[in-house]
Every structure is written in C-alpha cells, then in structure tokens.
Design a protein around this motif. Structure first.
Motif, PDB file in Angstrom:
ATOM      1  N   PRO A 151     -49.871  26.697  -0.114  1.00 42.24           N
ATOM      2  CA  PRO A 151     -50.399  26.051  -1.423  1.00 42.24           C
ATOM      3  C   PRO A 151     -50.683  26.787  -2.829  1.00 42.24           C
ATOM      4  N   THR A 152     -50.332  28.005  -2.311  1.00 39.50           N
ATOM      5  CA  THR A 152     -50.772  29.231  -3.546  1.00 39.50           C
ATOM      6  C   THR A 152     -49.158  29.326  -4.179  1.00 39.50           C
ATOM      7  N   TRP A 153     -48.369  28.946  -3.607  1.00 39.23           N
ATOM      8  CA  TRP A 153     -46.787  28.978  -4.309  1.00 39.23           C
ATOM      9  C   TRP A 153     -46.568  28.176  -5.546  1.00 39.23           C
ATOM     10  N   LYS A 154     -45.962  28.858  -6.539  1.00 36.12           N
ATOM     11  CA  LYS A 154     -46.132  27.950  -7.898  1.00 36.12           C
ATOM     12  C   LYS A 154     -45.213  26.838  -7.677  1.00 36.12           C
ATOM     13  N   TYR A 155     -44.296  26.676  -6.837  1.00 35.90           N
ATOM     14  CA  TYR A 155     -43.541  25.327  -6.463  1.00 35.90           C
ATOM     15  C   TYR A 155     -43.955  24.364  -5.621  1.00 35.90           C
ATOM     16  N   TYR A 156     -45.172  24.709  -4.890  1.00 30.06           N
ATOM     17  CA  TYR A 156     -45.863  24.078  -3.870  1.00 30.06           C
ATOM     18  C   TYR A 156     -45.857  22.532  -4.094  1.00 30.06           C
ATOM     19  N   HIS A 157     -45.895  21.985  -5.219  1.00 26.07           N
ATOM     20  CA  HIS A 157     -46.181  20.746  -5.218  1.00 26.07           C
ATOM     21  C   HIS A 157     -44.644  20.018  -5.728  1.00 26.07           C
ATOM     22  N   HIS A 158     -43.664  20.841  -5.798  1.00 24.28           N
ATOM     23  CA  HIS A 158     -42.275  20.393  -6.097  1.00 24.28           C
ATOM     24  C   HIS A 158     -41.613  20.137  -4.719  1.00 24.28           C
ATOM     25  N   LYS A 159     -41.720  18.831  -4.398  1.00 20.62           N
ATOM     26  CA  LYS A 159     -41.095  18.440  -3.086  1.00 20.62           C
ATOM     27  C   LYS A 159     -39.741  17.513  -3.397  1.00 20.62           C
ATOM     28  N   ALA A 160     -38.900  17.572  -2.672  1.00 17.66           N
ATOM     29  CA  ALA A 160     -37.723  16.658  -2.494  1.00 17.66           C
ATOM     30  C   ALA A 160     -37.202  16.365  -1.127  1.00 17.66           C
ATOM     31  N   ALA A 161     -37.635  15.286  -0.425  1.00 19.93           N
ATOM     32  CA  ALA A 161     -37.757  14.977   0.708  1.00 19.93           C
ATOM     33  C   ALA A 161     -36.058  14.807   1.377  1.00 19.93           C
ATOM     34  N   VAL A 162     -35.147  14.969   0.458  1.00 23.85           N
ATOM     35  CA  VAL A 162     -33.722  14.629   0.910  1.00 23.85           C
ATOM     36  C   VAL A 162     -33.073  16.069   0.654  1.00 23.85           C
ATOM     37  N   TYR A 163     -33.134  16.483  -0.701  1.00 24.79           N
ATOM     38  CA  TYR A 163     -32.368  17.625  -0.969  1.00 24.79           C
ATOM     39  C   TYR A 163     -32.899  19.010  -0.231  1.00 24.79           C
ATOM     40  N   GLN A 164     -34.235  19.268  -0.197  1.00 18.29           N
ATOM     41  CA  GLN A 164     -34.708  20.405   0.524  1.00 18.29           C
ATOM     42  C   GLN A 164     -34.425  20.363   1.924  1.00 18.29           C
ATOM     43  N   PRO A 165     -34.425  19.393   2.704  1.00 20.93           N
ATOM     44  CA  PRO A 165     -34.030  19.293   4.137  1.00 20.93           C
ATOM     45  C   PRO A 165     -32.684  19.705   4.229  1.00 20.93           C
ATOM     46  N   SER A 166     -31.617  19.072   3.257  1.00 19.32           N
ATOM     47  CA  SER A 166     -30.348  19.566   3.253  1.00 19.32           C
ATOM     48  C   SER A 166     -30.073  21.085   3.081  1.00 19.32           C
ATOM     49  N   LYS A 167     -30.782  21.547   2.172  1.00 23.52           N
ATOM     50  CA  LYS A 167     -30.635  23.217   1.977  1.00 23.52           C
ATOM     51  C   LYS A 167     -31.250  23.901   3.102  1.00 23.52           C
ATOM     52  N   ALA A 168     -32.325  23.406   3.718  1.00 20.90           N
ATOM     53  CA  ALA A 168     -32.901  24.031   4.895  1.00 20.90           C
ATOM     54  C   ALA A 168     -32.271  24.040   5.870  1.00 20.90           C
ATOM     55  N   ALA A 169     -31.351  22.989   6.312  1.00 21.47           N
ATOM     56  CA  ALA A 169     -30.486  22.843   7.194  1.00 21.47           C
ATOM     57  C   ALA A 169     -29.369  23.803   7.027  1.00 21.47           C
ATOM     58  N   LEU A 170     -28.812  23.988   5.635  1.00 23.84           N
ATOM     59  CA  LEU A 170     -27.585  24.948   5.557  1.00 23.84           C
ATOM     60  C   LEU A 170     -28.104  26.226   5.696  1.00 23.84           C
ATOM     61  N   ASN A 171     -29.335  26.666   5.328  1.00 26.51           N
ATOM     62  CA  ASN A 171     -29.831  28.068   5.739  1.00 26.51           C
ATOM     63  C   ASN A 171     -29.846  28.172   7.014  1.00 26.51           C
ATOM     64  N   MET A 172     -30.283  27.363   7.990  1.00 25.25           N
ATOM     65  CA  MET A 172     -29.969  27.586   9.522  1.00 25.25           C
ATOM     66  C   MET A 172     -28.727  27.550   9.966  1.00 25.25           C
ATOM     67  N   TYR A 173     -27.798  27.051   9.450  1.00 23.56           N
ATOM     68  CA  TYR A 173     -26.187  27.182   9.650  1.00 23.56           C
ATOM     69  C   TYR A 173     -25.841  28.528   9.333  1.00 23.56           C
ATOM     70  N   THR A 174     -26.488  29.081   8.162  1.00 20.73           N
ATOM     71  CA  THR A 174     -26.086  30.570   7.768  1.00 20.73           C
ATOM     72  C   THR A 174     -26.551  31.234   8.835  1.00 20.73           C
ATOM     73  N   ILE A 175     -27.752  31.085   9.415  1.00 22.99           N
ATOM     74  CA  ILE A 175     -28.241  32.197  10.269  1.00 22.99           C
ATOM     75  C   ILE A 175     -27.528  31.938  11.503  1.00 22.99           C
ATOM     76  N   ASP A 176     -26.785  30.979  12.014  1.00 24.91           N
ATOM     77  CA  ASP A 176     -26.051  30.786  13.093  1.00 24.91           C
ATOM     78  C   ASP A 176     -24.626  31.576  12.836  1.00 24.91           C
ATOM     79  N   LEU A 177     -24.146  31.096  12.006  1.00 28.86           N
ATOM     80  CA  LEU A 177     -22.926  31.799  11.562  1.00 28.86           C
ATOM     81  C   LEU A 177     -22.759  33.309  11.583  1.00 28.86           C
ATOM     82  N   ALA A 178     -23.809  33.708  10.922  1.00 28.48           N
ATOM     83  CA  ALA A 178     -23.926  35.224  10.697  1.00 28.48           C
ATOM     84  C   ALA A 178     -24.177  35.890  12.022  1.00 28.48           C
TER      85      ALA A 178
END
Length: 245
Positions: A151-178
């Motif tokens: 809650p203290t993060w400056k972008y805490y209230h900036h939510k996008a329930a489609v875009y953010q999960p897509s990039k979070a999933a991309l991050n996990m794929y990055t971990i697996d690929l690395a």
C-alpha cells in the motif's frame, strides 16, 4: 557484426531500442506487424545514416506469421545474437477484476505471453549459434506482485486486471526459460523500460522513448558477467536495477 531481432520495432520503444543497437554496430531486423510500417521505420533510420537495418514482417499473435518470419530471416542469417520481445498490447480499459472481459484477456495474453513464447521458440536455434546470446523480455514494473501488494508503493492504486497478469505471466516464463538455459552462454532477463510517454499509454508517461530504448539495449548487450533470470527496472531501482517479482 552482431545481429538482433526486435518485435514491435517500427515505433516508440522498439524503434528507439533499434537505434541504440545500431549505434553499437549491430545489424538490426525491425519486426513489424505491418510491413509498410516496418519499411518506413527502416528508411527513417537509414536517413540517419544507419545502413545495417531492414524490416521483417511478424505478427506475434499469429503462429503462421511467426513461422513465415523465421523462414524469411533464415534466408538472411544463420545466427542471432539478441532477441528482444518488445511487441505488446494493453487491451481495452478500464480493466477491473470483477467485470473484465475474458475475450479481451485472451487477446492480450495472445500477444504479451503466447506471442513471446512463439517467437522465442521459433528463433531459439539461431540464438543458440551465437557465442553470447541474449534474450530480453520487455515487461512492466506494474507486473511486480510484491510491489502491487504494498500500500505504500506510489503506483499501488494503478491496477489493470488484464494487462498486469499478462506481464506477470511473462515474468514467470522468463524465470523458467532462464533456468532451462542456466548452463549455457544465454542471458535472459525481464526488463521494464519505465513509465514512458508513448502511444501505448496515450503519452501519460514521464520518461522518454530514448531512455527506455537505452535500458532495453543495455541488457541485450550485457557481457558474460551480467545477470540472468532477473526482473530489472532502473526507474524503480537506479542502483542495481533488480526489483522483486
């Protein structure tokens, strides 16, 4: 001469990343969904004195287009030193968790996640022939689950329930690929270009495309002592760049 493929490179951050690599004596293949737009972008760079650039038509959301791009690029080169998965979409807004449209989510994931997987798998053989292959996943600071739950993060209230999960999933794929490439010369990282003023966010960002391109190009060119399997945001962490997933 090292060679790089950048998806979504005909404008904004992808275009500036191409310029940065050209300044460092790379040969750049400008990936563009629309070939005419890619040709126009390449001509603009050539007018600036960069001759080592040419467009490649590739729609990352279309499997057949990705396959065709691989065939075309295979006629031009037998090696790639860097792959920058830059193409991405935001999706219709607002994006609220309770009433999001699943079709919109599928569309966004088809570009931001599935498209990256398609392209990476299609071109991995060319990358494996490079001495120091690099893969950069262009992600977003807004995909950090740790920061988004603070809650203290400056972008805490900036939510996008489609875009953010897509990039979070991309991050996990990055971990697996690395992880899978951990015992090879590959360096694979997820890089946030920063909150940049582009068409993507209706120019609401505070940074420039030039700054963003520099950040992405940096991790496409890192040496053997550079990181791999990391989530990088120099905007959030100017000291080391690394931020929590």
């Amino acid at each position: 001469m090292k060679k790089a493929l950048i998806t979504g490179a005909n404008k904004s951050i992808g275009f500036e990343t191409a310029r940065q690599l050209l300044q460092n004596n790379y040969y750049v293949y400008l990936g563009s969904r629309n070939l005419q737009n890619g040709q126009a972008a390449a001509e603009k760079l050539k007018a600036e004195g960069f001759t080592q650039v040419e467009p490649v038509q590739i729609d990352v959301s279309n499997p057949e287009s990705v396959k065709a791009a691989r065939v075309e690029l295979g006629r031009k080169t037998n090696v790639l030193d860097a792959l920058i998965n830059n193409a991405g979409v935001l999706g219709a807004v607002p994006q609220n968790a309770l009433d999001l449209d699943v079709d919109t989510m599928h569309e966004v994931f088809n570009t931001n996640l599935y498209g990256v997987i398609r392209v990476t798998q299609a071109f991995i053989d060319l990358l494996q022939k490079a001495e120091q292959p690099r893969i950069v996943m262009v992600t977003s600071l807004s995909a950090s689950m740790v920061l988004n739950n603070d809650p203290t993060w400056k972008y805490y209230h900036h939510k996008a329930a489609v875009y953010q999960p897509s990039k979070a999933a991309l991050n996990m794929y990055t971990i697996d690929l690395a992880y899978e490439l951990r015992d090879t010369p590959f360096k694979v990282n997820a890089v946030d270009p920063g909150f940049v003023a582009t068409d993507f966010n209706h120019h609401r960002g505070t940074g420039t495309a030039q700054e963003a391109g520099s950040r992405i190009a940096k991790y496409a060119m890192i040496g053997t002592d550079g990181p791999t399997g990391k989530f990088i945001s120099e905007e959030q962490n100017p000291e080391t760049g690394e931020i929590p997933w």
